[in-house]
Design a protein around this motif. Structure first.
Motif, PDB file in Angstrom:
ATOM      1  N   ASP A  32       0.834  -1.158  -0.252  1.00 33.10           N
ATOM      2  CA  ASP A  32      -0.108   0.279  -0.186  1.00 33.10           C
ATOM      3  C   ASP A  32       1.137   1.517  -0.064  1.00 33.10           C
ATOM      4  N   GLU A  89       0.040   7.034   3.928  1.00 37.00           N
ATOM      5  CA  GLU A  89       0.195   6.181   4.726  1.00 37.00           C
ATOM      6  C   GLU A  89       0.657   6.020   6.141  1.00 37.00           C
ATOM      7  N   HIS A 111      -5.443   6.358   5.898  1.00 33.65           N
ATOM      8  CA  HIS A 111      -6.267   5.881   6.037  1.00 33.65           C
ATOM      9  C   HIS A 111      -5.962   4.719   7.373  1.00 33.65           C
ATOM     10  N   HIS A 112      -5.245   5.158   8.123  1.00 33.41           N
ATOM     11  CA  HIS A 112      -4.951   5.025   9.944  1.00 33.41           C
ATOM     12  C   HIS A 112      -6.044   5.675  11.652  1.00 33.41           C
ATOM     13  N   CYS A 131      -4.921   3.291   1.244  1.00 30.79           N
ATOM     14  CA  CYS A 131      -4.148   4.753   1.390  1.00 30.79           C
ATOM     15  C   CYS A 131      -4.413   5.008   0.260  1.00 30.79           C
ATOM     16  N   ASP A 161      -3.463  -4.295   0.443  1.00 35.31           N
ATOM     17  CA  ASP A 161      -3.748  -3.371   1.814  1.00 35.31           C
ATOM     18  C   ASP A 161      -4.849  -4.585   2.793  1.00 35.31           C
ATOM     19  N   HIS A 292      -4.494  -0.939  13.036  1.00 35.22           N
ATOM     20  CA  HIS A 292      -5.549  -0.527  11.908  1.00 35.22           C
ATOM     21  C   HIS A 292      -6.788  -1.768  13.389  1.00 35.22           C
TER      22      HIS A 292
HETATM   23 MN    MN Z   1      -2.503   0.700   4.442  1.00 38.79          MN
END
Ligand code: MN
Ligand code: 5GP
Length: 325
Positions: A32, A89, A111-112, A131, A161, A292
């Motif tokens: 990713d 990321e 996107h965390h 991401c 991912d 995540h």
């Molecule tokens: Mn990722």
């Protein structure tokens, strides 16, 4: 399928204004981070920008085929008069392990959950499966052409991912992006084969050894895997060859979470995985890491002898909490 986003628009405008870019992502790159970086770098180049892609560590061999990968610079610090740094990321700027990026405005795209908002401009969307999904939307918003090479990079980001389209956050948006990627002529099966069917025999042997030594905890609901330098040496492997091994115990229905302990010099690296509502990110955060809900990681610099037991206890608690009373 793109959704209106004020943050995306601000990011787009900032990128259109810039002329010289550094595009960075996290240390120990994965599909990713690399796919997102390379796709965005190509789009910015198309728009006439000067772009350097910089990471603290080189790409693992299985990602060397990604279009543009050969131009990635490996450096622990940057001294450059680029006017914009794009960091992809990364929940914190420190995850890059590249110093000097903050010498200019930083654009933070991630996107965390728990992203600290370290950028001058921030676009963090936890609902994205990768991401790369955000980068795809951004490239579209920038008005850059979706070339087969950009499409290949975004596809690798999403494919890896999502654990080959198995993890949370896969939505109609994900498949819409992949439909458009396929429309550029990308051969999805060929890309998956490059990533997953091209490893060494040593990697296969290492995987066997790690699984063979698996221990179960919490009535078989937690699988604990452990790797040390000797196991890598004996199988002719590097730490990169462990990517994906942590997910394998989840194939057993009874296993609800996995703890992978990597004692590979310079502290203990830990990867955590879980199923469904079990939140291992919170466990990672309590040890100074992140990630995540179902995939997280941490590093313990000075591992005390009770680290394994503490991890097991906390993951067991996360499993218990995830069950309706
Ligand atoms: Mn990722
Ligand atoms: P992995 O176990 O594959 O290294 O990482 C799983 C997830 O946790 C990824 O999303 C990764 O970014 C995140 N992660 C892994 N290690 C760390 C860490 O030390 N700190 C933070 N904040 N996130 C991490």
């Amino acid at each position: 399928m793109t959704r209106p986003s004020a943050e995306r628009t601000r990011v787009r405008d900032r990128l259109l204004d810039g002329t010289r870019f550094l595009v960075a992502s996290h240390a120990r790159p994965d599909g990713d981070s690399l796919g997102s970086q390379l796709a965005l770098a190509e789009a910015l180049t198309q728009l006439g920008k000067e772009v350097r892609v910089v990471n603290a560590d080189p790409p693992p061999a299985r990602y060397a085929f990604l279009p543009g990968a050969a131009a990635i610079e490996v450096a622990g610090s940057v001294e450059d008069d680029a006017d914009t740094a794009v960091v992809l990321e990364c929940g914190t700027l420190g995850r890059t392990e590249v110093s000097g990026l903050a010498g200019r405005p930083v654009v933070n795209i991630d996107h965390h959950a728990g992203n600290t908002g370290y950028g001058a401009v921030n676009w963090c969307d936890e609902s994205a499966c990768a991401c790369g999904e955000l980068v795809f939307e951004l490239i579209e918003a920038l008005g850059a052409e979706l070339t087969p090479s950009i499409a290949t990079n975004v596809y690798v980001a999403i494919l890896t991912d999502t654990g080959s389209f198995r993890h949370a956050n896969i939505t109609a948006r994900t498949f819409d992006i992949c439909r458009r990627i396929a429309g550029t002529g990308v051969d999805a099966a060929a890309v998956a084969a490059r990533v997953f069917n091209n490893g060494s025999l040593g990697r296969l042997r290492l995987t066997g050894r790690v699984i063979d030594r698996m221990r179960l905890e919490a009535d078989g609901r937690i699988a604990v895997l452990a790797v040390d330098e000797a196991m890598l040496r004996e199988t002719g492997c590097e730490a990169d060859d462990l990517e994906g091994v942590v997910n394998l115990p989840l194939a057993a229905g009874d296993v609800k979470a996995v703890i992978l302990l990597k004692a590979l010099g310079g502290g203990l690296r830990v990867s955590l995985r879980s199923k469904d509502e079990i939140d291992v990110r919170r466990v990672a955060v309590s040890f100074g890491g992140g990630g995540h809900r179902n995939a997280a990681g941490l590093t313990v610099e000075d591992p005390a002898s009770d680290v394994r037991a503490r991890l097991v206890r906390q993951v067991a608690a996360a499993i218990a909490e995830s069950r309706p009373a």
